[in-house]
Design a protein around this motif. Structure first.
Motif, short mmCIF file in Angstrom:
data_model
loop_
_atom_site.label_atom_id
_atom_site.label_comp_id
_atom_site.label_asym_id
_atom_site.label_seq_id
_atom_site.Cartn_x
_atom_site.Cartn_y
_atom_site.Cartn_z
N ARG A 137 -9.53 4.04 4.20
CA ARG A 137 -8.74 3.15 3.33
C ARG A 137 -7.04 3.31 4.06
O ARG A 137 -6.49 4.28 3.55
CB ARG A 137 -8.47 3.64 1.87
N PRO A 138 -6.80 2.32 4.78
CA PRO A 138 -5.43 2.39 5.52
C PRO A 138 -4.44 1.69 5.03
O PRO A 138 -4.69 0.82 4.19
CB PRO A 138 -5.73 1.81 6.97
N SER A 139 -3.15 2.05 5.36
CA SER A 139 -1.98 1.36 4.81
C SER A 139 -1.87 -0.01 5.96
O SER A 139 -2.45 0.19 7.07
CB SER A 139 -0.72 2.22 4.95
N THR A 140 -1.33 -1.09 5.41
CA THR A 140 -1.47 -2.19 6.45
C THR A 140 0.15 -2.27 7.05
O THR A 140 0.05 -3.28 7.76
CB THR A 140 -1.51 -3.59 5.68
N ALA A 141 0.81 -1.27 7.02
CA ALA A 141 2.25 -1.14 7.47
C ALA A 141 2.51 0.46 7.42
O ALA A 141 2.14 1.11 6.54
CB ALA A 141 3.24 -1.96 6.92
N PRO A 142 3.64 0.75 8.14
CA PRO A 142 4.07 2.42 7.98
C PRO A 142 4.36 2.61 6.49
O PRO A 142 5.20 1.77 5.98
CB PRO A 142 5.06 2.24 9.04
N ALA A 143 4.02 3.82 6.14
CA ALA A 143 4.25 4.29 4.72
C ALA A 143 5.02 5.41 4.72
O ALA A 143 5.03 6.16 5.53
CB ALA A 143 2.78 4.36 4.05
N ALA A 144 5.81 5.28 3.65
CA ALA A 144 6.60 6.85 3.23
C ALA A 144 5.98 7.70 2.38
O ALA A 144 6.35 8.77 2.47
CB ALA A 144 8.15 6.30 2.82
N ALA A 145 5.16 7.00 1.57
CA ALA A 145 4.40 7.76 0.60
C ALA A 145 3.13 7.09 0.07
O ALA A 145 2.89 5.90 0.69
CB ALA A 145 5.38 8.05 -0.77
N VAL A 146 2.40 7.85 -0.54
CA VAL A 146 1.22 7.41 -1.17
C VAL A 146 1.13 7.72 -2.52
O VAL A 146 1.33 8.80 -3.00
CB VAL A 146 -0.11 7.47 -0.50
N LEU A 147 0.94 6.66 -3.40
CA LEU A 147 0.52 7.20 -5.00
C LEU A 147 -0.74 6.78 -5.45
O LEU A 147 -1.38 5.76 -5.13
CB LEU A 147 1.49 6.21 -5.98
N GLU A 148 -1.55 7.74 -5.90
CA GLU A 148 -2.75 7.68 -6.43
C GLU A 148 -3.00 7.84 -7.76
O GLU A 148 -2.22 8.49 -8.59
CB GLU A 148 -3.65 9.04 -5.89
N LEU A 149 -3.55 6.72 -8.53
CA LEU A 149 -3.86 6.42 -9.95
C LEU A 149 -5.11 6.16 -10.11
O LEU A 149 -5.94 6.07 -9.26
CB LEU A 149 -2.94 5.11 -10.36
N ASN A 150 -5.55 6.62 -11.50
CA ASN A 150 -7.09 6.06 -11.78
C ASN A 150 -7.34 4.73 -11.51
O ASN A 150 -6.45 3.84 -11.24
CB ASN A 150 -7.17 6.05 -13.31
#
Length: 167
Positions: A137-150
């Protein structure tokens, strides 16, 4: 009552009043210290912090999220967890902005994987990621962080690309 006894009684009253003030002050100081200390998640042992998401329509949503700061913490993530509260989640801050990709290996609960850009805005969301899936499951642009929620929580709250994430 003799003058000496009145002074002793007055002195005792002042001492008692000061003691009461000191005790109250100590309790307030202890409460302030306790609330200033970061909380820790009982399952993961990770630090828990407040996080807010403001949608593009201006709705603010408050969460309490675990911080997966180190490489080992990020690698483990929410693996093996069987539940998470509706306003809980996990934040993965990166030391450098980069293309990111997550999978669901050993992850029991469905998740929304929210990729956050260097401007703290949501880039894209991998919604309802399927438990145990090894699909990337990739980002579509450079990411600084990822948040996971339900899983499904982002759609339920109207969180989408462009939403502002602050922690």
């Amino acid at each position: 009552m003799a003058r000496g006894n009145r002074l002793k009684l007055l002195g005792a009253g002042v001492a008692l009043a000061l003691a009461a003030c000191s005790t109250q002050g100590s309790a307030d100081a202890a409460t302030a210290t306790a609330s200033a200390e970061p909380s820790v998640h009982p399952v993961s042992g990770l630090r828990v912090i407040p996080l807010t998401v403001t949608t593009t329509t201006g709705q603010r949503h408050a969460f309490r999220v675990e911080v997966a700061a180190t490489g080992a913490e990020q690698q483990r993530g929410l693996m093996f967890r069987t539940e998470m509260g509706p306003d809980e989640g996990m934040i993965f801050p990166f030391s450098q902005v980069r293309m990111a990709s997550f999978w669901m290996r050993n992850t029991v609960i469905p998740l929304d994987i929210i990729f956050i850009g260097p401007d703290n805005r949501v880039i894209n969301i991998a919604a309802n990621a399927v438990p145990y899936s090894e699909e990337s499951r990739p980002s579509t642009a450079p990411a600084a962080a990822v948040l996971e929620l339900n899983g499904g929580r982002a759609a339920q709250l109207g969180i989408g690309p462009g939403a502002l994430v602050e922690w």
